[in-house]
Write a protein that holds these residues in place. Structure first.
Motif, PDB file in Angstrom:
ATOM      1  N   LEU A   9     -40.491   1.932  23.527  1.00  0.00           N
ATOM      2  CA  LEU A   9     -41.654   2.163  22.687  1.00  0.00           C
ATOM      3  C   LEU A   9     -41.335   3.354  21.782  1.00  0.00           C
ATOM      4  O   LEU A   9     -41.029   4.452  22.270  1.00  0.00           O
ATOM      5  CB  LEU A   9     -42.890   2.470  23.518  1.00  0.00           C
ATOM      6  N   LEU A  10     -41.364   3.102  20.471  1.00  0.00           N
ATOM      7  CA  LEU A  10     -41.058   4.130  19.482  1.00  0.00           C
ATOM      8  C   LEU A  10     -42.306   4.441  18.677  1.00  0.00           C
ATOM      9  O   LEU A  10     -43.171   3.585  18.473  1.00  0.00           O
ATOM     10  CB  LEU A  10     -39.950   3.633  18.532  1.00  0.00           C
ATOM     11  N   GLU A  11     -42.377   5.679  18.202  1.00  0.00           N
ATOM     12  CA  GLU A  11     -43.533   6.111  17.420  1.00  0.00           C
ATOM     13  C   GLU A  11     -43.075   6.843  16.167  1.00  0.00           C
ATOM     14  O   GLU A  11     -42.135   7.639  16.204  1.00  0.00           O
ATOM     15  CB  GLU A  11     -44.420   7.044  18.256  1.00  0.00           C
ATOM     16  N   LYS A  12     -43.744   6.550  15.049  1.00  0.00           N
ATOM     17  CA  LYS A  12     -43.460   7.285  13.817  1.00  0.00           C
ATOM     18  C   LYS A  12     -44.030   8.698  13.926  1.00  0.00           C
ATOM     19  O   LYS A  12     -45.170   8.885  14.317  1.00  0.00           O
ATOM     20  CB  LYS A  12     -44.113   6.567  12.623  1.00  0.00           C
ATOM     21  N   LYS A  13     -43.190   9.690  13.616  1.00  0.00           N
ATOM     22  CA  LYS A  13     -43.637  11.071  13.695  1.00  0.00           C
ATOM     23  C   LYS A  13     -44.680  11.349  12.606  1.00  0.00           C
ATOM     24  O   LYS A  13     -44.580  10.819  11.497  1.00  0.00           O
ATOM     25  CB  LYS A  13     -42.441  12.009  13.519  1.00  0.00           C
ATOM     26  N   ASN A  25     -27.830  -2.059  21.915  1.00  0.00           N
ATOM     27  CA  ASN A  25     -28.912  -1.096  22.109  1.00  0.00           C
ATOM     28  C   ASN A  25     -29.805  -1.158  20.869  1.00  0.00           C
ATOM     29  O   ASN A  25     -29.612  -0.416  19.912  1.00  0.00           O
ATOM     30  CB  ASN A  25     -28.330   0.309  22.307  1.00  0.00           C
ATOM     31  N   PHE A  26     -30.777  -2.063  20.890  1.00  0.00           N
ATOM     32  CA  PHE A  26     -31.626  -2.269  19.716  1.00  0.00           C
ATOM     33  C   PHE A  26     -32.490  -1.043  19.424  1.00  0.00           C
ATOM     34  O   PHE A  26     -32.770  -0.744  18.256  1.00  0.00           O
ATOM     35  CB  PHE A  26     -32.485  -3.515  19.890  1.00  0.00           C
ATOM     36  N   MET A  27     -32.890  -0.340  20.451  1.00  0.00           N
ATOM     37  CA  MET A  27     -33.654   0.886  20.235  1.00  0.00           C
ATOM     38  C   MET A  27     -32.874   1.865  19.372  1.00  0.00           C
ATOM     39  O   MET A  27     -33.417   2.474  18.440  1.00  0.00           O
ATOM     40  CB  MET A  27     -34.004   1.545  21.574  1.00  0.00           C
ATOM     41  N   GLN A  28     -31.583   2.001  19.656  1.00  0.00           N
ATOM     42  CA  GLN A  28     -30.762   2.947  18.904  1.00  0.00           C
ATOM     43  C   GLN A  28     -30.595   2.514  17.455  1.00  0.00           C
ATOM     44  O   GLN A  28     -30.482   3.359  16.556  1.00  0.00           O
ATOM     45  CB  GLN A  28     -29.403   3.113  19.573  1.00  0.00           C
ATOM     46  N   LEU A  29     -30.591   1.203  17.204  1.00  0.00           N
ATOM     47  CA  LEU A  29     -30.513   0.728  15.823  1.00  0.00           C
ATOM     48  C   LEU A  29     -31.715   1.232  15.021  1.00  0.00           C
ATOM     49  O   LEU A  29     -31.568   1.672  13.875  1.00  0.00           O
ATOM     50  CB  LEU A  29     -30.473  -0.800  15.777  1.00  0.00           C
ATOM     51  N   PHE A  30     -32.892   1.169  15.614  1.00  0.00           N
ATOM     52  CA  PHE A  30     -34.085   1.693  14.953  1.00  0.00           C
ATOM     53  C   PHE A  30     -33.974   3.195  14.724  1.00  0.00           C
ATOM     54  O   PHE A  30     -34.284   3.703  13.637  1.00  0.00           O
ATOM     55  CB  PHE A  30     -35.331   1.406  15.795  1.00  0.00           C
ATOM     56  N   LEU A  31     -33.540   3.913  15.742  1.00  0.00           N
ATOM     57  CA  LEU A  31     -33.470   5.377  15.647  1.00  0.00           C
ATOM     58  C   LEU A  31     -32.450   5.823  14.610  1.00  0.00           C
ATOM     59  O   LEU A  31     -32.681   6.800  13.882  1.00  0.00           O
ATOM     60  CB  LEU A  31     -33.135   5.970  17.016  1.00  0.00           C
ATOM     61  N   ASP A  32     -31.322   5.128  14.554  1.00  0.00           N
ATOM     62  CA  ASP A  32     -30.292   5.481  13.575  1.00  0.00           C
ATOM     63  C   ASP A  32     -30.765   5.175  12.156  1.00  0.00           C
ATOM     64  O   ASP A  32     -30.426   5.895  11.208  1.00  0.00           O
ATOM     65  CB  ASP A  32     -28.999   4.724  13.862  1.00  0.00           C
ATOM     66  N   ARG A  33     -31.517   4.115  12.015  1.00  0.00           N
ATOM     67  CA  ARG A  33     -31.990   3.687  10.707  1.00  0.00           C
ATOM     68  C   ARG A  33     -33.125   4.584  10.187  1.00  0.00           C
ATOM     69  O   ARG A  33     -33.201   4.878   8.992  1.00  0.00           O
ATOM     70  CB  ARG A  33     -32.481   2.243  10.806  1.00  0.00           C
ATOM     71  N   TYR A  34     -33.992   5.009  11.099  1.00  0.00           N
ATOM     72  CA  TYR A  34     -35.184   5.769  10.712  1.00  0.00           C
ATOM     73  C   TYR A  34     -35.306   7.022  11.576  1.00  0.00           C
ATOM     74  O   TYR A  34     -35.890   6.980  12.665  1.00  0.00           O
ATOM     75  CB  TYR A  34     -36.440   4.902  10.838  1.00  0.00           C
ATOM     76  N   PRO A  35     -34.797   8.148  11.114  1.00  0.00           N
ATOM     77  CA  PRO A  35     -34.802   9.394  11.905  1.00  0.00           C
ATOM     78  C   PRO A  35     -36.199   9.912  12.240  1.00  0.00           C
ATOM     79  O   PRO A  35     -36.321  10.756  13.133  1.00  0.00           O
ATOM     80  CB  PRO A  35     -34.059  10.376  10.996  1.00  0.00           C
ATOM     81  N   ASN A  36     -37.226   9.434  11.553  1.00  0.00           N
ATOM     82  CA  ASN A  36     -38.576   9.909  11.866  1.00  0.00           C
ATOM     83  C   ASN A  36     -39.193   9.162  13.044  1.00  0.00           C
ATOM     84  O   ASN A  36     -40.323   9.453  13.442  1.00  0.00           O
ATOM     85  CB  ASN A  36     -39.493   9.784  10.646  1.00  0.00           C
ATOM     86  N   TYR A  62     -40.499  -2.009  10.569  1.00  0.00           N
ATOM     87  CA  TYR A  62     -40.843  -0.621  10.273  1.00  0.00           C
ATOM     88  C   TYR A  62     -41.879  -0.553   9.144  1.00  0.00           C
ATOM     89  O   TYR A  62     -42.833   0.228   9.207  1.00  0.00           O
ATOM     90  CB  TYR A  62     -39.593   0.149   9.873  1.00  0.00           C
ATOM     91  N   ARG A  63     -41.705  -1.391   8.147  1.00  0.00           N
ATOM     92  CA  ARG A  63     -42.591  -1.360   6.975  1.00  0.00           C
ATOM     93  C   ARG A  63     -44.040  -1.661   7.338  1.00  0.00           C
ATOM     94  O   ARG A  63     -44.965  -0.994   6.861  1.00  0.00           O
ATOM     95  CB  ARG A  63     -42.105  -2.375   5.932  1.00  0.00           C
ATOM     96  N   VAL A  64     -44.267  -2.676   8.176  1.00  0.00           N
ATOM     97  CA  VAL A  64     -45.650  -3.090   8.448  1.00  0.00           C
ATOM     98  C   VAL A  64     -46.274  -2.351   9.627  1.00  0.00           C
ATOM     99  O   VAL A  64     -47.454  -2.539   9.924  1.00  0.00           O
ATOM    100  CB  VAL A  64     -45.746  -4.616   8.670  1.00  0.00           C
ATOM    101  N   SER A  65     -45.500  -1.510  10.297  1.00  0.00           N
ATOM    102  CA  SER A  65     -46.045  -0.721  11.404  1.00  0.00           C
ATOM    103  C   SER A  65     -46.604   0.612  10.908  1.00  0.00           C
ATOM    104  O   SER A  65     -45.927   1.357  10.200  1.00  0.00           O
ATOM    105  CB  SER A  65     -44.966  -0.451  12.456  1.00  0.00           C
ATOM    106  N   ASN A  66     -47.816   0.893  11.315  1.00  0.00           N
ATOM    107  CA  ASN A  66     -48.437   2.164  10.983  1.00  0.00           C
ATOM    108  C   ASN A  66     -48.034   3.267  11.953  1.00  0.00           C
ATOM    109  O   ASN A  66     -47.989   4.439  11.587  1.00  0.00           O
ATOM    110  CB  ASN A  66     -49.959   2.011  10.994  1.00  0.00           C
ATOM    111  N   ARG A  67     -47.713   2.864  13.202  1.00  0.00           N
ATOM    112  CA  ARG A  67     -47.437   3.899  14.204  1.00  0.00           C
ATOM    113  C   ARG A  67     -46.355   3.527  15.221  1.00  0.00           C
ATOM    114  O   ARG A  67     -45.370   4.231  15.372  1.00  0.00           O
ATOM    115  CB  ARG A  67     -48.726   4.267  14.941  1.00  0.00           C
TER     116      ARG A  67
END
Length: 211
Positions: free
Chosen positions: A207-211, A174-185, A140-145
């Protein structure tokens, strides 16, 4: 940071895995076609078609099979980070125009928001549930988008899977959900379940995107 899993992949088992799983672009597509009934190129096109990506990092890239696939599709600015030195050295013989370095997913040596997209393919499954958020936080830290993933999937909770006779080396969730739970944006751009042709296993691409 050092874990039992890191020692495992840096040893003989990891080198043997690398030798078994070194593919050309065409061979990789053939492998996915046999496993899922669809090529990796077709998967990538479905998720990434139309995206403009100047820089992309694969975390846990091994010899760069997936990066070479993206390169063949026309993507540039490709980077990889890989724990296993043997795989990094082998990648230098196979890749041109891709920057693959030795390093840990727990400490990615790039600045915040450096990459347009960060992704894994069959890597988070090998990180202990006790350590998974260290990896998620670094991605998450090194991803811009974008954050993109393709991993073993389980609908509810963590499930350990014996891996070639070894325990404490492979999990599905469900690794996608781990990201979503950790970072609501983070928001879901696309998610799809792929069933294996000859087993009951399923994988999840997201595929997830930072709001």
């Amino acid at each position: 940071m050092k874990t039992n899993q890191m020692d495992f992949w840096n040893g003989q088992f990891g080198s043997e895995y690398t030798d078994r799983n070194t593919y050309s672009y065409e061979e990789l597509d053939g492998f996915y076609k046999a496993q899922f009934g669809v090529t990796r190129t077709e998967m990538n096109q479905e998720f990434l078609g139309g995206l403009s990506l100047a820089t992309t990092l694969e975390a846990g890239c091994n010899v760069g099979n997936q990066l070479r696939c993206l390169q063949a599709m026309g993507f540039n600015g490709l980077y990889g980070i890989e724990l296993q030195q043997y795989a990094v050295e082998k990648s230098k013989q196979l890749s041109r125009g891709i920057n693959i370095i030795q390093g840990s997913l727990f400490d990615i040596p790039f600045k915040d928001s450096y990459f347009d997209m960060v992704f894994t393919s069959g890597v988070l499954i090998h990180i202990s549930p006790d350590d998974i958020y260290k990896a998620i936080d670094e991605m998450y830290r090194v991803s811009n988008r974008y954050i993109w993933g393709f991993e073993y999937y389980a609908e509810a909770g963590y499930q350990e899977v014996q891996y070639r006779g070894n325990e404490d080396k492979l999990w599905k969730t469900n690794f996608m959900q781990l990201f979503l739970d950790r970072y609501p944006n983070l928001q879901v751009v696309k998610e799809k379940i792929y069933k294996y042709v000859q087993s009951d296993l399923v994988d999840q691409m997201y595929l997830l995107e930072k709001k």
